[in-house]
Scaffold this motif. Structure first.
Motif, PDB file in Angstrom:
ATOM      1  N   UNK A  57     117.370  62.045  19.339  1.00 35.88           N
ATOM      2  CA  UNK A  57     117.175  61.097  20.438  1.00 35.88           C
ATOM      3  C   UNK A  57     117.262  61.877  21.739  1.00 35.88           C
ATOM      4  N   UNK A  58     116.604  61.356  22.768  1.00 35.96           N
ATOM      5  CA  UNK A  58     116.534  62.068  24.049  1.00 35.96           C
ATOM      6  C   UNK A  58     116.970  61.135  25.191  1.00 35.96           C
ATOM      7  N   UNK A  59     118.241  60.733  25.202  1.00 34.45           N
ATOM      8  CA  UNK A  59     118.693  59.856  26.288  1.00 34.45           C
ATOM      9  C   UNK A  59     118.734  60.581  27.625  1.00 34.45           C
ATOM     10  N   UNK A  60     118.314  59.876  28.661  1.00 37.13           N
ATOM     11  CA  UNK A  60     118.346  60.409  30.023  1.00 37.13           C
ATOM     12  C   UNK A  60     118.994  59.351  30.918  1.00 37.13           C
ATOM     13  N   UNK A  77     121.275  63.319  34.084  1.00 32.69           N
ATOM     14  CA  UNK A  77     121.849  63.870  32.854  1.00 32.69           C
ATOM     15  C   UNK A  77     120.760  63.858  31.784  1.00 32.69           C
ATOM     16  N   UNK A  78     120.309  65.019  31.420  1.00 33.71           N
ATOM     17  CA  UNK A  78     119.218  65.178  30.451  1.00 33.71           C
ATOM     18  C   UNK A  78     119.824  65.643  29.129  1.00 33.71           C
ATOM     19  N   UNK A  79     119.935  64.725  28.154  1.00 32.90           N
ATOM     20  CA  UNK A  79     120.619  65.018  26.898  1.00 32.90           C
ATOM     21  C   UNK A  79     119.631  65.129  25.740  1.00 32.90           C
ATOM     22  N   UNK A  80     120.047  65.882  24.754  1.00 31.71           N
ATOM     23  CA  UNK A  80     119.342  65.945  23.479  1.00 31.71           C
ATOM     24  C   UNK A  80     120.388  65.771  22.393  1.00 31.71           C
ATOM     25  N   UNK A  81     120.192  64.786  21.511  1.00 34.40           N
ATOM     26  CA  UNK A  81     121.138  64.508  20.439  1.00 34.40           C
ATOM     27  C   UNK A  81     120.449  64.721  19.096  1.00 34.40           C
ATOM     28  N   UNK A 214     101.600  68.454  18.558  1.00 33.25           N
ATOM     29  CA  UNK A 214     101.942  67.044  18.342  1.00 33.25           C
ATOM     30  C   UNK A 214     103.431  66.779  18.449  1.00 33.25           C
ATOM     31  N   UNK A 215     104.247  67.805  18.372  1.00 35.11           N
ATOM     32  CA  UNK A 215     105.683  67.612  18.393  1.00 35.11           C
ATOM     33  C   UNK A 215     106.162  67.509  19.831  1.00 35.11           C
ATOM     34  N   UNK A 216     106.384  66.281  20.293  1.00 37.17           N
ATOM     35  CA  UNK A 216     106.749  66.091  21.688  1.00 37.17           C
ATOM     36  C   UNK A 216     107.601  64.841  21.835  1.00 37.17           C
ATOM     37  N   UNK A 217     108.566  64.901  22.699  1.00 37.64           N
ATOM     38  CA  UNK A 217     109.348  63.724  23.057  1.00 37.64           C
ATOM     39  C   UNK A 217     109.202  63.531  24.551  1.00 37.64           C
ATOM     40  N   UNK A 218     108.829  62.345  24.959  1.00 35.25           N
ATOM     41  CA  UNK A 218     108.586  62.085  26.367  1.00 35.25           C
ATOM     42  C   UNK A 218     109.292  60.805  26.778  1.00 35.25           C
ATOM     43  N   UNK A 219     110.006  60.841  27.875  1.00 36.02           N
ATOM     44  CA  UNK A 219     110.649  59.652  28.415  1.00 36.02           C
ATOM     45  C   UNK A 219     110.396  59.579  29.907  1.00 36.02           C
ATOM     46  N   UNK A 220     110.400  58.379  30.419  1.00 36.65           N
ATOM     47  CA  UNK A 220     110.300  58.195  31.864  1.00 36.65           C
ATOM     48  C   UNK A 220     111.049  56.937  32.243  1.00 36.65           C
ATOM     49  N   UNK A 221     111.629  56.924  33.416  1.00 42.33           N
ATOM     50  CA  UNK A 221     112.294  55.725  33.901  1.00 42.33           C
ATOM     51  C   UNK A 221     112.237  55.714  35.419  1.00 42.33           C
ATOM     52  N   UNK A 237     113.607  57.117  24.872  1.00 42.08           N
ATOM     53  CA  UNK A 237     112.823  56.962  23.658  1.00 42.08           C
ATOM     54  C   UNK A 237     113.413  57.825  22.558  1.00 42.08           C
ATOM     55  N   UNK A 238     113.246  57.380  21.324  1.00 41.69           N
ATOM     56  CA  UNK A 238     113.664  58.149  20.168  1.00 41.69           C
ATOM     57  C   UNK A 238     112.422  58.506  19.381  1.00 41.69           C
ATOM     58  N   UNK A 239     112.228  59.783  19.135  1.00 43.29           N
ATOM     59  CA  UNK A 239     111.048  60.249  18.410  1.00 43.29           C
ATOM     60  C   UNK A 239     111.468  61.092  17.228  1.00 43.29           C
ATOM     61  N   UNK A 240     110.601  61.163  16.230  1.00 46.31           N
ATOM     62  CA  UNK A 240     110.799  62.063  15.099  1.00 46.31           C
ATOM     63  C   UNK A 240     109.676  63.068  15.084  1.00 46.31           C
TER      64      UNK A 240
END
Length: 244
Positions: A57-60, A77-81, A214-221, A237-240
């Motif tokens: 998951x990539x919570x921001x 706070x840019x996190x990667x879990x 194709x392997x990408x995680x993108x979030x915006x707020x 967003x949570x991506x696999x």
């Protein structure tokens, strides 16, 4: 007169055929149980994780600090879990912060309807008008990246980067933060074909990532500013990613 002679009598017990077979079966069973336990441990700890996809998951989040001399300080706070059972790494990442203006309200709602998607847009349009902060980085998992930098995370662990951005108070009704990460199972092989490209927003040059991977995680707020102080809202967003 006879002197008594002492004798030692030893009795040797010879196992029967049935006892020999039972003993052999017990030994084989013990060895088999040990081998099975060893195989199960190796399979669960070594073999099975290799076939599992990376999960993360990539919570921001963004928090507002004090306002000093007409400047609002935002801490991002840019996190990667890593929520999976395999290690992961970031091949490339980018973070951009924009100031937005509100445009004229829509006169008609925009509608999109297909067999698998439906959307109605009737809110006030927003438009990025100023770049406030931008950073892009290629790590060791990217083609042409810095071989000395990585963001390796073991299973069920997390990591965080923190950015401080100074925003002019009341200059923009909306502040948008956009984050892009290229995440794969570690060690990353082959390297991700991604590059940093230079573009512009008005007269301000900035950098972003482009890739066909194709392997990408993108979030915006976006954070919406009130007349007194910004009220911050964030979404993640949570991506696999793929199992490679």
């Amino acid at each position: 007169m006879q002197v008594p002679v002492s004798r030692e009598v030893r009795v040797h017990s010879v196992p029967t055929r049935a006892e020999q077979i039972r003993t052999a079966v017990e030994i084989v069973a013990i060895i088999a149980a040990g081998l099975w336990a060893l195989y199960t441990f190796v399979y669960e700890q070594r073999i099975r994780p290799l076939s599992e996809p990376a999960e993360f998951s990539v919570p921001t989040t963004v928090t507002q600090g004090p306002t000093v001399n007409g400047v609002v300080f935002l801490t991002i706070h840019k996190r990667l879990e890593n929520t999976g059972n395999v290690p992961i790494d970031i091949a490339a990442e980018a973070l951009s912060v924009y100031g937005e203006k509100l445009e004229r309200p829509r006169t008609l709602a925009e509608r999109v309807a297909t067999s698998d998607f439906a959307q109605v847009t009737a809110d006030v349009p927003r438009k990025p008008v100023a770049l406030l902060f931008s950073t892009a980085k290629l790590r060791s998992g990217a083609v042409g990246g810095n071989a000395k930098t990585s963001f390796f995370l073991p299973p069920h662990s997390s990591g965080e980067e923190v950015f401080l951005v100074a925003v002019p108070a009341h200059a923009y009704p909306v502040v948008m933060v956009k984050r892009i990460d290229f995440i794969r199972k570690a060690p990353i092989s082959p390297q991700v074909p991604v590059r940093i490209v230079r573009t512009s927003l008005g007269r301000t040059p900035w950098h972003q990532l482009r890739s066909k991977a194709s392997t990408i995680a993108s979030t915006s707020f976006r954070s919406h500013h009130s007349p007194v102080a910004p009220s911050l809202r964030a979404s993640a967003a949570v991506r696999r990613c793929d199992p490679r």
